[in-house]
Design an enzyme around this catalytic site. Structure first.
Site, short mmCIF file in Angstrom:
data_model
loop_
_atom_site.label_atom_id
_atom_site.label_comp_id
_atom_site.label_asym_id
_atom_site.label_seq_id
_atom_site.Cartn_x
_atom_site.Cartn_y
_atom_site.Cartn_z
N ASP A 58 -0.98 10.85 -43.47
CA ASP A 58 -1.60 11.66 -42.41
C ASP A 58 -1.08 11.27 -41.04
O ASP A 58 -1.60 11.75 -40.02
CB ASP A 58 -3.12 11.52 -42.46
CG ASP A 58 -3.59 10.07 -42.36
OD1 ASP A 58 -2.74 9.16 -42.24
OD2 ASP A 58 -4.81 9.83 -42.43
N CYS B 207 15.85 -12.84 -38.36
CA CYS B 207 15.95 -11.39 -38.56
C CYS B 207 16.88 -11.04 -39.72
O CYS B 207 16.61 -10.13 -40.51
CB CYS B 207 16.46 -10.71 -37.29
SG CYS B 207 15.38 -10.90 -35.86
#
Length: 223
Positions: free
Chosen positions: A139, A46
């Site tokens: 959108d 990570c």
């Protein structure tokens, strides 16, 4: 991803982050977005991923893509972990991470968004998040999702390539072939007739001859 399909409106939510309370849709505004999750703080893969994402932040910005990460630990843990990420990147200690990190200690978002990896658990037996990537369009609809196991780090250069394809094909009536890179030839979708193709692609269309005799492998310079 259970519950979220390509083309669905991506769920809106409010969450605590390293830059304060955030409403996802407000944060994205009318831009593209990438949400990428991480199993937990202070883990090696990570740390390298968040460092790489920071290094590439200007590339995402150039494409109009807002970045946000998620990890299951608390905001205070995130803020301390960021110091390690900055050191890993060999940045000055005053450097600011160019994107927020969401805190999800109760796994509420990870569960709702289908991010949990059932095979990876913390010391308390709580499942950790997998390495999810969600690309969200202006959108607010889901354009792409990729799910990696906790043991496999992502390729952020490939993610940028995919975003280039998504943005190009959203603007133009084309598709991108295998291993496509910006500037390479693109493909004419089968839904476009030969006559339409002449009007849409004035640079010309090259058709690959096939034993089937079907003219479906059609290439044109990237518009």
């Amino acid at each position: 991803m259970p519950g979220i399909l390509l083309g669905d409106i991506f769920p809106n939510f409010e969450a605590e982050t390293t830059v304060g309370i955030m409403n996802l849709h407000d944060f994205l505004g009318d831009q593209w977005g990438i949400l990428f999750s991480h199993p937990r703080d202070y883990t090696p893969v990570c740390t390298t991923e968040l460092g790489r994402a920071a290094k590439l932040s200007e590339e995402f910005k150039k494409r109009g893509v807002k970045m946000i990460a998620l990890s299951v630990d608390r905001v205070d843990d995130h803020r301390e972990w960021i110091k390690d990420i900055i050191a890993y990147n060999n940045e000055d200690s005053e450097y600011t991470l160019p994107y927020p990190i969401i805190a999800d200690p109760k796994r509420d978002l990870a569960l709702a968004l289908g991010m949990l990896d059932p095979d990876m658990k913390d010391e308390a037996g709580m499942p950790l998040t997998a390495r999810c990537v969600f690309i969200i369009g202006p959108d607010k609809r889901l354009k792409l999702s990729i799910l990696y196991p906790a043991t496999t780090g992502r390729n952020f250069s490939e993610i940028l390539r995919v975003i280039d394809s998504l943005q190009l094909t959203a603007r133009k009536q084309v598709a991108t072939p295998v291993d496509w890179k910006p500037g390479d030839n693109v493909m004419v979708p089968p839904s476009i007739s030969e006559e339409e193709a002449k009007d849409l692609f004035p640079a010309g269309v090259c058709t690959h001859n096939l034993p089937s005799g079907k003219n479906y492998l059609r290439y044109t310079p990237q518009p």
